[in-house]
Every structure is written in C-alpha cells, then in structure tokens.
Motif scaffolding. Structure first.
Motif, mmCIF file in Angstrom:
data_model
loop_
_atom_site.group_PDB
_atom_site.id
_atom_site.type_symbol
_atom_site.label_atom_id
_atom_site.label_comp_id
_atom_site.label_asym_id
_atom_site.label_seq_id
_atom_site.Cartn_x
_atom_site.Cartn_y
_atom_site.Cartn_z
ATOM 1 N N LEU A 1 0.829 -1.207 0.000
ATOM 2 C CA LEU A 1 0.000 0.000 0.000
ATOM 3 C C LEU A 1 0.865 1.258 0.000
ATOM 4 C CD1 LEU A 1 -2.834 -0.927 2.522
ATOM 5 C CD2 LEU A 1 -3.064 -0.525 0.071
ATOM 6 N N GLY A 2 1.941 1.237 0.773
ATOM 7 C CA GLY A 2 2.852 2.375 0.800
ATOM 8 C C GLY A 2 3.518 2.611 -0.538
ATOM 9 N N MET A 3 3.931 1.545 -1.201
ATOM 10 C CA MET A 3 4.563 1.681 -2.511
ATOM 11 C C MET A 3 3.576 2.219 -3.544
ATOM 12 S SD MET A 3 7.709 1.056 -2.178
ATOM 13 C CE MET A 3 8.165 1.013 -3.884
ATOM 14 N N LYS B 1 4.184 10.275 -7.063
ATOM 15 C CA LYS B 1 5.212 10.626 -8.049
ATOM 16 C C LYS B 1 4.582 10.886 -9.418
ATOM 17 C CE LYS B 1 9.004 10.772 -5.838
ATOM 18 N NZ LYS B 1 9.709 12.039 -5.725
ATOM 19 N N GLU B 2 3.585 10.093 -9.785
ATOM 20 C CA GLU B 2 2.895 10.281 -11.062
ATOM 21 C C GLU B 2 2.147 11.613 -11.080
ATOM 22 O OE1 GLU B 2 -0.449 7.904 -13.664
ATOM 23 O OE2 GLU B 2 0.824 6.780 -12.295
ATOM 24 N N ILE B 3 1.481 11.952 -9.988
ATOM 25 C CA ILE B 3 0.779 13.226 -9.890
ATOM 26 C C ILE B 3 1.771 14.383 -9.959
ATOM 27 C CG2 ILE B 3 -0.544 14.709 -8.315
ATOM 28 C CD1 ILE B 3 -1.907 12.093 -7.300
ATOM 29 N N GLU B 4 2.886 14.250 -9.266
ATOM 30 C CA GLU B 4 3.920 15.282 -9.264
ATOM 31 C C GLU B 4 4.485 15.489 -10.673
ATOM 32 O OE1 GLU B 4 8.315 15.386 -7.419
ATOM 33 O OE2 GLU B 4 6.723 15.025 -5.948
ATOM 34 N N PHE C 1 -7.504 9.502 0.314
ATOM 35 C CA PHE C 1 -6.480 9.205 1.311
ATOM 36 C C PHE C 1 -5.365 8.373 0.693
ATOM 37 C CE2 PHE C 1 -4.976 6.521 4.899
ATOM 38 C CZ PHE C 1 -4.404 7.533 5.636
ATOM 39 N N LEU C 2 -4.134 8.790 0.875
ATOM 40 C CA LEU C 2 -2.936 8.142 0.360
ATOM 41 C C LEU C 2 -2.855 8.148 -1.168
ATOM 42 C CD1 LEU C 2 -2.643 5.006 2.681
ATOM 43 C CD2 LEU C 2 -1.373 7.147 2.861
ATOM 44 N N ALA C 3 -3.690 8.942 -1.838
ATOM 45 C CA ALA C 3 -3.694 9.070 -3.295
ATOM 46 C C ALA C 3 -3.899 7.719 -3.987
ATOM 47 C CB ALA C 3 -2.425 9.757 -3.786
ATOM 48 N N MET C 4 -4.697 6.853 -3.395
ATOM 49 C CA MET C 4 -4.963 5.568 -4.040
ATOM 50 C C MET C 4 -5.831 5.757 -5.280
ATOM 51 S SD MET C 4 -3.326 3.253 -2.655
ATOM 52 C CE MET C 4 -2.363 3.034 -1.206
ATOM 53 N N ASN C 5 -6.784 6.671 -5.207
ATOM 54 C CA ASN C 5 -7.611 7.036 -6.356
ATOM 55 C C ASN C 5 -7.462 8.537 -6.554
ATOM 56 O OD1 ASN C 5 -8.870 4.443 -6.811
ATOM 57 N ND2 ASN C 5 -10.014 4.828 -4.923
#
Length: 70
Positions: free
Chosen positions: A24-26, A33-36, A55-59
């Motif tokens: 989940l962390g990875m 990183k993709e959003i950045e 939360f955690l940018a999963m979606n």
C-alpha cells in the motif's frame, strides 16, 4: 509441536500484514510521483493542474487547465 505451529502461524500472519502495508505504501508513493510528474508537465506548458485524490492518493483524478486565449 502445537506451540511451534502457533509461532509459524503468527509469523506468517505478521509477514502478511507487513507486506500488505508495504505494498500500500509503494502504491501511494508511485501515485504521488505520477501526480507530481503530471503537474510539472502541466506547469511547463503554462497550465494549472487540478488534482483530486483520496487518502494516500490511491484514487485520483488529474486535469490540466490551460488558457486557450494566449
């Protein structure tokens, strides 16, 4: 023999939980990183990024708004 079996089960359960947290962390790290990266590319073309994530940018959803009048 039963005590040893309990320790093996406990170790496997602990390993499963740790691996789940690691995965989940990875996933969260690489999504960030993709959003950045997408935001940086949007800024390079003179746009303004619009990001919505949970939360955690999963979606997440990403849009790059540019001024078409320039």
């Amino acid at each position: 023999m039963k005590v040893r079996t309990k320790w093996v089960v406990l170790a496997l359960c602990s390993l499963t939980i740790v691996m789940g947290i690691f995965l989940l962390g990875m996933q969260s790290y690489f999504n960030n990183k993709e959003i950045e990266n997408a935001s940086d590319q949007c800024y390079e073309i003179g746009g303004t990024p619009k990001v919505e994530s949970d939360f955690l940018a999963m979606n997440y959803s990403f849009e790059c708004h540019t001024d078409e009048n320039s």
